[in-house]
Design an enzyme around this catalytic site. Structure first.
Site, mmCIF file in Angstrom:
data_model
loop_
_atom_site.group_PDB
_atom_site.id
_atom_site.type_symbol
_atom_site.label_atom_id
_atom_site.label_comp_id
_atom_site.label_asym_id
_atom_site.label_seq_id
_atom_site.Cartn_x
_atom_site.Cartn_y
_atom_site.Cartn_z
ATOM 1 N N LYS A 41 -46.295 -16.666 14.444
ATOM 2 C CA LYS A 41 -45.468 -17.259 15.563
ATOM 3 C C LYS A 41 -43.946 -17.420 15.120
ATOM 4 C CE LYS A 41 -47.778 -21.053 16.069
ATOM 5 N NZ LYS A 41 -48.783 -20.658 15.210
ATOM 6 N N ARG B 224 -50.029 -28.024 22.550
ATOM 7 C CA ARG B 224 -51.027 -27.759 21.717
ATOM 8 C C ARG B 224 -52.165 -28.092 22.279
ATOM 9 N NH1 ARG B 224 -48.275 -26.709 16.772
ATOM 10 N NH2 ARG B 224 -49.565 -26.174 15.142
HETATM 11 P P1 ADP Z 1 -48.197 -23.855 12.225
HETATM 12 O O1 ADP Z 1 -47.616 -22.967 13.065
HETATM 13 O O2 ADP Z 1 -48.496 -23.495 10.917
HETATM 14 O O3 ADP Z 1 -49.704 -24.268 12.875
HETATM 15 P P2 ADP Z 1 -46.656 -25.939 13.146
HETATM 16 O O4 ADP Z 1 -45.473 -26.042 12.142
HETATM 17 O O5 ADP Z 1 -46.754 -25.625 14.343
HETATM 18 O O6 ADP Z 1 -47.703 -25.243 12.194
HETATM 19 O O7 ADP Z 1 -47.299 -27.589 12.950
HETATM 20 C C1 ADP Z 1 -47.389 -28.419 11.648
HETATM 21 C C2 ADP Z 1 -48.070 -29.621 12.267
HETATM 22 O O8 ADP Z 1 -47.362 -30.560 13.165
HETATM 23 C C3 ADP Z 1 -49.287 -29.322 12.928
HETATM 24 O O9 ADP Z 1 -50.587 -29.257 12.219
HETATM 25 C C4 ADP Z 1 -49.528 -30.915 13.488
HETATM 26 O O10 ADP Z 1 -49.866 -31.877 12.835
HETATM 27 C C5 ADP Z 1 -48.107 -31.214 13.940
HETATM 28 N N1 ADP Z 1 -47.513 -30.474 15.231
HETATM 29 C C6 ADP Z 1 -46.718 -29.848 15.707
HETATM 30 N N2 ADP Z 1 -46.657 -29.456 16.839
HETATM 31 C C7 ADP Z 1 -47.387 -30.422 17.506
HETATM 32 C C8 ADP Z 1 -47.829 -30.580 18.795
HETATM 33 N N3 ADP Z 1 -47.246 -29.975 19.871
HETATM 34 N N4 ADP Z 1 -48.758 -31.726 19.040
HETATM 35 C C9 ADP Z 1 -49.117 -32.435 17.944
HETATM 36 N N5 ADP Z 1 -48.719 -31.966 16.958
HETATM 37 C C10 ADP Z 1 -48.092 -31.000 16.470
HETATM 38 P P1 ADP Z 2 -47.393 -19.438 12.062
HETATM 39 O O1 ADP Z 2 -45.646 -19.914 12.492
HETATM 40 O O2 ADP Z 2 -48.031 -18.758 13.164
HETATM 41 O O3 ADP Z 2 -47.862 -20.503 11.499
HETATM 42 P P2 ADP Z 2 -45.444 -17.575 10.333
HETATM 43 O O4 ADP Z 2 -44.821 -16.536 11.004
HETATM 44 O O5 ADP Z 2 -44.986 -18.619 9.492
HETATM 45 O O6 ADP Z 2 -47.205 -18.057 11.127
HETATM 46 O O7 ADP Z 2 -46.685 -16.855 9.191
HETATM 47 C C1 ADP Z 2 -47.373 -17.228 8.324
HETATM 48 C C2 ADP Z 2 -47.468 -16.427 6.996
HETATM 49 O O8 ADP Z 2 -47.796 -14.877 7.199
HETATM 50 C C3 ADP Z 2 -45.819 -16.510 6.491
HETATM 51 O O9 ADP Z 2 -45.687 -16.247 5.119
HETATM 52 C C4 ADP Z 2 -45.322 -14.896 6.959
HETATM 53 O O10 ADP Z 2 -44.331 -14.604 5.974
HETATM 54 C C5 ADP Z 2 -46.586 -14.240 7.012
HETATM 55 N N1 ADP Z 2 -46.762 -13.257 7.841
HETATM 56 C C6 ADP Z 2 -46.227 -13.613 9.350
HETATM 57 N N2 ADP Z 2 -46.737 -12.381 10.237
HETATM 58 C C7 ADP Z 2 -47.226 -11.485 9.579
HETATM 59 C C8 ADP Z 2 -47.640 -10.130 9.505
HETATM 60 N N3 ADP Z 2 -47.875 -9.667 10.892
HETATM 61 N N4 ADP Z 2 -48.106 -9.473 8.641
HETATM 62 C C9 ADP Z 2 -48.146 -10.153 7.429
HETATM 63 N N5 ADP Z 2 -47.737 -11.405 7.078
HETATM 64 C C10 ADP Z 2 -47.239 -12.210 8.027
#
Ligand code: ADP
Ligand code: ADP
Ligand code: ZN
Length: 213
Positions: free
Chosen positions: A13, A88
């Site tokens: 994302k 979420r």
């Molecule tokens: P990822 O994309 O890797 O899941 P985020 O950066 O979106 O991680 O979120 C990291 C953490 O922040 C989540 O695991 C949760 O603890 C908290 N968080 C983020 N967005 C929300 C939300 N909309 N509601 C509740 N907790 C949230």
């Molecule tokens: P999210 O916000 O959904 O948690 P991220 O965009 O931070 O995910 O991506 C998670 C990890 O995977 C990062 O280290 C990123 O560089 C890598 N990544 C993201 N998209 C791809 C893809 N399409 N192919 C390979 N690696 C990816």
């Protein structure tokens, strides 16, 4: 344009968000980024959410909704905005719909990026972020030019405390239980567009941009 990025942790994302912002100039609002900034700055909010986030659980709807609506009420980017990591759960989605209705706004598209669970774990475990500017790398898929150093600003790359395999599995479970029902929720209102996040970043983005044009 009002966009929502939906998908499990590690699906890509944030990576898609960056490309969308570069091209479409929307404001990127990531609740995870806002929480992490507050933790880093040791604000009251940061202290409240630190342990919850480290465990991979969700912050309460009350705190999260308040934070999002406060942010949105100050939002005035001409091109619009993109929510990443919010809503979420169904409760948050309903609160957001209510807020949008009250403010005469409508969601343009919900972008769902999904990937296989083994791919998610590998991506989360290998993710590294710049301590200073937040740029995201991957030890294998997207390594920096110099190991451990940000290409953009030269600062140190670190691993998020919740990016270990065990917490990643917990976060994926939380997603499956609480967040994935949003797929149906947005599908029913005809706002959902699905993308295969298993593909390369550029390939995924090509599909995303076509859907937004
Ligand atoms: P990822 O994309 O890797 O899941 P985020 O950066 O979106 O991680 O979120 C990291 C953490 O922040 C989540 O695991 C949760 O603890 C908290 N968080 C983020 N967005 C929300 C939300 N909309 N509601 C509740 N907790 C949230
Ligand atoms: P999210 O916000 O959904 O948690 P991220 O965009 O931070 O995910 O991506 C998670 C990890 O995977 C990062 O280290 C990123 O560089 C890598 N990544 C993201 N998209 C791809 C893809 N399409 N192919 C390979 N690696 C990816
Ligand atoms: Zn940097």
């Amino acid at each position: 344009m009002i966009l929502i990025l939906l998908g499990p942790p590690g699906a890509g994302k944030g990576s898609q968000a960056k490309l969308i912002v570069d091209e479409f100039k929307v404001n990127h609002i990531s609740t995870g980024d806002i929480f992490r900034k507050n933790i880093k700055e040791e604000t009251d909010l940061g202290l409240k959410v630190k342990d919850i986030i480290a465990k991979g659980e969700l912050v309460s709807d009350e705190l999260t909704n308040e934070l999002v609506f406060e942010t949105l009420s100050k939002e005035n980017t001409p091109a619009g905005f993109m929510l990443d990591g919010y809503p979420r759960n169904i409760n948050q989605a309903k609160a957001l719909d209510k807020w949008l209705e009250e403010n005469n706004k409508e969601v343009t598209e919900v972008i769902l990026v999904d990937a296989d669970v083994n791919v998610l774990i590998e991506r989360i475990s290998g993710r590294r972020v710049c301590k200073n500017c937040g740029a995201t790398y991957h030890v294998k898929n997207l390594p920096p030019k110099v190991e451990g150093i940000c290409d953009v600003c030269g600062n140190e790359l670190v691993q998020r405390p919740d990016d270990n395999e065990e917490t990643a599995r917990d976060r994926i479970e939380v997603y499956n239980e609480q967040t994935s029902p949003l797929i149906d929720y947005y599908e029913k209102s005809g706002r959902l567009a699905r993308f295969d996040g298993n593909e390369d970043i550029d390939v995924v983005y090509e599909h995303v941009r076509n859907s937004l044009k």
